[in-house]
Design an enzyme around this catalytic site. Structure first.
Site, mmCIF file in Angstrom:
data_model
loop_
_atom_site.group_PDB
_atom_site.id
_atom_site.type_symbol
_atom_site.label_atom_id
_atom_site.label_comp_id
_atom_site.label_asym_id
_atom_site.label_seq_id
_atom_site.Cartn_x
_atom_site.Cartn_y
_atom_site.Cartn_z
ATOM 1 N N VAL A 159 5.936 5.499 22.800
ATOM 2 C CA VAL A 159 4.857 6.417 23.168
ATOM 3 C C VAL A 159 4.232 5.919 24.472
ATOM 4 O O VAL A 159 3.819 4.758 24.567
ATOM 5 C CB VAL A 159 3.780 6.504 22.065
ATOM 6 C CG1 VAL A 159 2.649 7.425 22.494
ATOM 7 C CG2 VAL A 159 4.396 7.003 20.758
ATOM 8 N N LEU A 203 0.813 -1.209 0.000
ATOM 9 C CA LEU A 203 0.000 0.000 0.000
ATOM 10 C C LEU A 203 0.849 1.262 0.000
ATOM 11 O O LEU A 203 0.513 2.243 -0.655
ATOM 12 C CB LEU A 203 -0.939 0.007 1.208
ATOM 13 C CG LEU A 203 -2.272 -0.734 1.073
ATOM 14 C CD1 LEU A 203 -2.072 -2.221 0.797
ATOM 15 C CD2 LEU A 203 -3.120 -0.546 2.335
ATOM 16 N N ASP A 208 -9.264 1.057 6.492
ATOM 17 C CA ASP A 208 -9.389 2.511 6.594
ATOM 18 C C ASP A 208 -10.557 2.974 7.467
ATOM 19 O O ASP A 208 -10.427 3.936 8.229
ATOM 20 C CB ASP A 208 -9.533 3.117 5.193
ATOM 21 C CG ASP A 208 -8.211 3.150 4.447
ATOM 22 O OD1 ASP A 208 -7.259 2.464 4.883
ATOM 23 O OD2 ASP A 208 -8.125 3.863 3.429
ATOM 24 N N GLU A 257 1.234 6.678 6.676
ATOM 25 C CA GLU A 257 2.602 6.909 6.210
ATOM 26 C C GLU A 257 3.121 8.294 6.594
ATOM 27 O O GLU A 257 4.303 8.455 6.924
ATOM 28 C CB GLU A 257 2.695 6.699 4.699
ATOM 29 C CG GLU A 257 2.310 5.309 4.218
ATOM 30 C CD GLU A 257 3.118 4.182 4.863
ATOM 31 O OE1 GLU A 257 4.185 4.458 5.444
ATOM 32 O OE2 GLU A 257 2.672 3.021 4.781
ATOM 33 N N HIS A 301 4.507 8.043 9.975
ATOM 34 C CA HIS A 301 5.905 7.606 9.977
ATOM 35 C C HIS A 301 6.841 8.749 9.625
ATOM 36 O O HIS A 301 7.891 8.932 10.250
ATOM 37 C CB HIS A 301 6.106 6.473 8.963
ATOM 38 C CG HIS A 301 5.583 5.143 9.392
ATOM 39 N ND1 HIS A 301 5.792 4.615 10.648
ATOM 40 C CD2 HIS A 301 4.873 4.196 8.709
ATOM 41 C CE1 HIS A 301 5.238 3.424 10.723
ATOM 42 N NE2 HIS A 301 4.661 3.152 9.557
ATOM 43 N N HIS A 347 5.047 1.994 14.225
ATOM 44 C CA HIS A 347 3.854 1.163 14.313
ATOM 45 C C HIS A 347 3.478 0.982 15.775
ATOM 46 O O HIS A 347 4.347 0.876 16.642
ATOM 47 C CB HIS A 347 4.105 -0.199 13.667
ATOM 48 C CG HIS A 347 4.215 -0.124 12.174
ATOM 49 N ND1 HIS A 347 5.207 -0.772 11.472
ATOM 50 C CD2 HIS A 347 3.437 0.521 11.248
ATOM 51 C CE1 HIS A 347 5.049 -0.522 10.185
ATOM 52 N NE2 HIS A 347 3.984 0.251 10.019
#
Length: 353
Positions: free
Chosen positions: A288, A226, A324, A266, A269, A275
């Site tokens: 995090v 993707l 999504d 993306e 990132h 991730h």
């Protein structure tokens, strides 16, 4: 003479006292900004825990592209280490606990604060298509709108965030504006993930001023991939995000991944987010504090709660691998990581200065 001597003695005592206070203050600052980098890694777990989704889409190749870039550029690891170190220092200062995540042991100095103002990022969309106009202007506009929706907490599905995570949803106050569209026709149907699409010398399109613009390349990546992104610290020549043609903006061809969230993932990132499962098992982190530990990505549209590593997964986070329609939040901790890039000396400071 006695009076003068006493006055100098008193002044000396004041100066010594002030110097001691300053030393104490410096000591406090040094203690404040200490961070532990012992968990920092740029490696992915050896076993292929990422796998693929039910429709065989290989959602994100950012970490695999990073492996490729590390092999090409031996200095990249140190540069990314330094960015991570400054990020943790800034977050530690913001939190006022001197620990960041995780805490303890590191360097001194006063870290920059987390950038607090609104951020507007101009975007250059570089399209390599097999037929001129295959990627429509409506598709481009929809992608910019979706990025603005997601980074400003306007995704209508965010109301579905479970109460456990509701207080952690971030409005990053980052907006995206379309600065330019560059098009090129090429019949290649598989560009791969080694950045050929970013170089005119390899048939692609050269980046536009990556210090001041987010470059997005739209092309046929191949292999069911993707998209992928370059993390902060990499070469300016290849800096940006790559999205497969069927997964850029709103497209029926993208199916469950045709709602524009690949770009959100993306760009996350590109703004230094990992991730959410940390690309490893339960002991490997995404750096995090407010995202639960997990041991693998989630796919499709998992039910809540989905439990891994003895905690509920934040499956609706944009940095997971769900479809999504089922991703709709960044966390406050992720927002801090992104905003640490915009301070003076930060890896993305050119976007705000």
């Amino acid at each position: 003479m006695k009076k003068v001597f006493l006055s100098f003695a008193a002044l000396a005592m004041v100066l010594v006292s002030c110097e001691q206070d300053q030393n104490d203050a410096n000591l406090d600052i040094t203690q404040e900004v200490q961070v532990d980098m012992s968990d920092f890694t740029l490696l992915v777990a050896d076993d292929d825990i990422a796998g693929k989704s039910a429709n065989a889409a290989d959602k994100c190749h950012s970490m695999k592209n990073l492996e490729y870039r590390l092999q090409k550029n031996p200095g990249l690891q140190k540069k990314m280490y330094d960015i991570e170190y400054q990020t943790r220092k800034a977050i530690a200062m913001k939190n006022g606990n001197g620990k960041g995540k995780p805490g303890g042991g590191g360097g001194g100095g006063t870290p920059p604060p987390i950038y607090t103002g609104p951020v507007s990022i101009p975007v250059v969309v570089n399209i390599i298509e097999t037929v001129d106009g295959n990627v429509t202007q409506a598709q481009i506009d929809s992608q910019i709108a979706i990025l603005n929706q997601d980074f400003n907490n306007n995704n209508p599905r965010t109301s579905n965030v479970p109460s456990e995570f509701a207080g952690l949803v971030a409005d990053t106050d980052i907006t995206f504006t379309l600065a330019n569209v560059v098009r090129k026709v090429d019949t290649r149907t598989s560009w791969g993930t080694n950045d050929a699409m970013k170089l005119s010398s390899q048939g692609g399109i050269d980046a536009t001023d990556t210090s001041n613009f987010l470059n997005i390349w739209v092309c046929e990546i191949g292999g069911g991939i993707l998209g992928y992104a370059q993390f902060p610290g990499g070469s300016a020549t290849t800096d940006g995000v790559v999205i497969g043609t069927d997964f850029f903006g709103e497209t029926a061809a993208g199916g469950i991944y045709g709602k524009g969230r690949t770009a959100t993932h993306e760009v996350g990132h590109w703004l230094n987010l990992r991730h959410i499962w940390g690309d490893g098992r339960c002991r490997q982190d995404d750096f995090v504090a407010d995202t639960p530990t997990s041991d693998a990505p989630n796919y499709n549209c998992p039910s809540y709660p989905t439990v891994n590593c003895q905690s509920n997964d934040m499956t609706m986070n944009y940095m997971d691998y769900v479809q999504d329609d089922c991703m709709y939040m960044f966390s406050n901790g992720q927002n801090d990581r992104m905003r640490a890039l915009f301070v003076p000396g930060g890896a993305r400071e050119g976007l705000v200065n």
